[in-house]
Design a protein around this motif. Structure first.
Motif, PDB file in Angstrom:
ATOM      1  N   THR A 112      15.477   5.726   5.710  1.00 36.00           N
ATOM      2  CA  THR A 112      15.931   5.487   4.340  1.00 36.00           C
ATOM      3  C   THR A 112      15.908   3.993   4.013  1.00 36.00           C
ATOM      4  O   THR A 112      15.538   3.589   2.900  1.00 36.00           O
ATOM      5  N   TYR A 113      16.282   3.182   4.977  1.00 37.65           N
ATOM      6  CA  TYR A 113      16.236   1.718   4.830  1.00 37.65           C
ATOM      7  C   TYR A 113      14.811   1.268   4.489  1.00 37.65           C
ATOM      8  O   TYR A 113      14.596   0.466   3.568  1.00 37.65           O
ATOM      9  N   MET A 114      13.831   1.778   5.219  1.00 36.13           N
ATOM     10  CA  MET A 114      12.428   1.436   4.946  1.00 36.13           C
ATOM     11  C   MET A 114      11.992   1.927   3.574  1.00 36.13           C
ATOM     12  O   MET A 114      11.336   1.207   2.812  1.00 36.13           O
ATOM     13  N   CYS A 172       0.851  -1.197   0.000  1.00 36.43           N
ATOM     14  CA  CYS A 172       0.000   0.000   0.000  1.00 36.43           C
ATOM     15  C   CYS A 172       0.884   1.242   0.000  1.00 36.43           C
ATOM     16  O   CYS A 172       2.031   1.204   0.454  1.00 36.43           O
ATOM     17  N   PRO A 173       0.388   2.346  -0.534  1.00 40.69           N
ATOM     18  CA  PRO A 173       1.170   3.591  -0.536  1.00 40.69           C
ATOM     19  C   PRO A 173       1.613   3.950   0.883  1.00 40.69           C
ATOM     20  O   PRO A 173       0.802   3.925   1.814  1.00 40.69           O
ATOM     21  N   THR A 174       2.887   4.272   1.044  1.00 38.55           N
ATOM     22  CA  THR A 174       3.457   4.452   2.385  1.00 38.55           C
ATOM     23  C   THR A 174       4.267   5.739   2.477  1.00 38.55           C
ATOM     24  O   THR A 174       5.101   6.016   1.608  1.00 38.55           O
ATOM     25  N   LEU A 175       4.024   6.499   3.531  1.00 36.51           N
ATOM     26  CA  LEU A 175       4.824   7.676   3.877  1.00 36.51           C
ATOM     27  C   LEU A 175       5.680   7.325   5.078  1.00 36.51           C
ATOM     28  O   LEU A 175       5.183   6.802   6.079  1.00 36.51           O
ATOM     29  N   ILE A 176       6.971   7.616   4.999  1.00 35.71           N
ATOM     30  CA  ILE A 176       7.920   7.393   6.085  1.00 35.71           C
ATOM     31  C   ILE A 176       8.499   8.743   6.485  1.00 35.71           C
ATOM     32  O   ILE A 176       9.010   9.475   5.627  1.00 35.71           O
ATOM     33  N   ALA A 177       8.405   9.091   7.775  1.00 29.79           N
ATOM     34  CA  ALA A 177       8.947  10.373   8.230  1.00 29.79           C
ATOM     35  C   ALA A 177       9.605  10.211   9.588  1.00 29.79           C
ATOM     36  O   ALA A 177       9.118   9.465  10.440  1.00 29.79           O
ATOM     37  N   THR A 178      10.703  10.913   9.774  1.00 30.44           N
ATOM     38  CA  THR A 178      11.375  10.917  11.076  1.00 30.44           C
ATOM     39  C   THR A 178      12.136  12.212  11.251  1.00 30.44           C
ATOM     40  O   THR A 178      12.361  12.956  10.287  1.00 30.44           O
ATOM     41  N   GLY A 179      12.533  12.491  12.491  1.00 29.52           N
ATOM     42  CA  GLY A 179      13.304  13.695  12.760  1.00 29.52           C
ATOM     43  C   GLY A 179      14.755  13.537  12.342  1.00 29.52           C
ATOM     44  O   GLY A 179      15.350  12.472  12.515  1.00 29.52           O
ATOM     45  N   GLU A 180      15.316  14.590  11.826  1.00 29.17           N
ATOM     46  CA  GLU A 180      16.710  14.584  11.379  1.00 29.17           C
ATOM     47  C   GLU A 180      17.665  14.200  12.504  1.00 29.17           C
ATOM     48  O   GLU A 180      18.694  13.550  12.271  1.00 29.17           O
TER      49      GLU A 180
END
Length: 270
Positions: free
Chosen positions: A225-227, A206-214
């Motif tokens: 980035t791995y994900m 399914c369409p996926t957004l991955i976000a995290t703090g720098e």
């Protein structure tokens, strides 16, 4: 704010809230030691575009404080049962930290229930050193007390600038953590520390957004980035100047990122 409700799944009574009145259903899962209130800032921004289910995981907030070992599928099954109870047959799913691991598992085992997936400050593909660090924190947590864990964790969660500008928020976090049941906290933290779906992520379609703090030391940009590299067609966002607790420090930024992603028409990658 919409009133709190309860629904019992097997032997666990889950505390939940339905917020917003938008046309799209969205389920949000919080992290270890937190509660549905972690999503309040995001819900406030998204309430006109989504109908949003937030809830306290087992052992958290006002849900049943179940003792003993937790498994990730306990969390998945309870999420699905609650979503069905509230009329969400298919839905967007957002998970933060442990909630992101639960969301990964749900996407791998019940993909037909999902529309789009949002993974915030989430782990996957830990290196041996990263695995050792989180297991050391688990061991210290089991031997220590939640107050000491809170003190050690605060600067991993939030930038010093935010802490200095928002003493009221820091005090609320301290009070929340003091109310947590130590056994329940440790049971949930074990799931976070010992779970890794890195080798299976290419099965998420399914369409996926991955976000995290720098500056997130735990759910770091390398993991994000791995994900992104393994989930086909996924979208990656590294948020400048933020650490782990992006729901607390930057809810408007997170909400806008989610709104843009969830509102975009996507081509299936199945």
């Amino acid at each position: 704010m919409t009133e709190l409700r309860q629904h019992t799944v097997s032997h666990v009574t889950l505390n939940y809230r339905i917020g917003g009145d938008g046309p799209e259903p969205l389920v949000c899962i919080h992290g270890v030691g937190s509660s549905l209130e972690a999503w309040a800032g995001v819900v406030a921004e998204l309430k006109d575009r989504f109908t949003i289910l937030t809830f306290d995981l087992r052992g958290h907030g006002r849900s049943t404080r179940i003792k003993g070992r937790y498994e990730i599928d306990d969390f998945v099954d309870e999420t699905l049962a609650l979503a069905a109870h509230t009329g969400f047959e298919t839905f967007h799913l957002a998970g933060f930290s442990l909630g992101g691991l639960i969301a990964q598992r749900l996407a791998l085992t019940h993909q037909a229930r999902l529309r789009k997936l949002v993974l915030l400050s989430t782990v996957a593909g830990r290196t041996p050193e990263e695995r050792e660090r989180v297991l050391s924190r688990l061991a210290a947590l089991r031997m220590g007390n939640p107050g000491a864990h809170h003190d050690v964790s605060l600067s991993r969660w939030l930038t010093e600038g935010f802490q200095e500008r928002n003493p009221d928020v820091i005090e609320k976090l301290r009070a929340r953590d003091a109310e947590n049941d130590p056994d329940c906290y440790a049971s949930a933290y074990r799931v976070l520390a010992e779970t890794d779906f890195g080798g299976f992520l290419d099965q998420i379609r399914c369409p996926t957004l991955i976000a995290t703090g720098e500056e997130d030391a735990g759910s770091n940009p390398r993991m994000a980035t791995y994900m992104h590299d393994r989930i086909p067609g996924s979208t990656l966002a590294i948020l400048p100047g933020l650490r782990h607790s992006i729901l607390i420090e930057a809810p408007v930024t997170v909400a806008r990122l989610m709104a843009d992603f969830l509102s975009t028409e996507e081509v299936s990658h199945g």
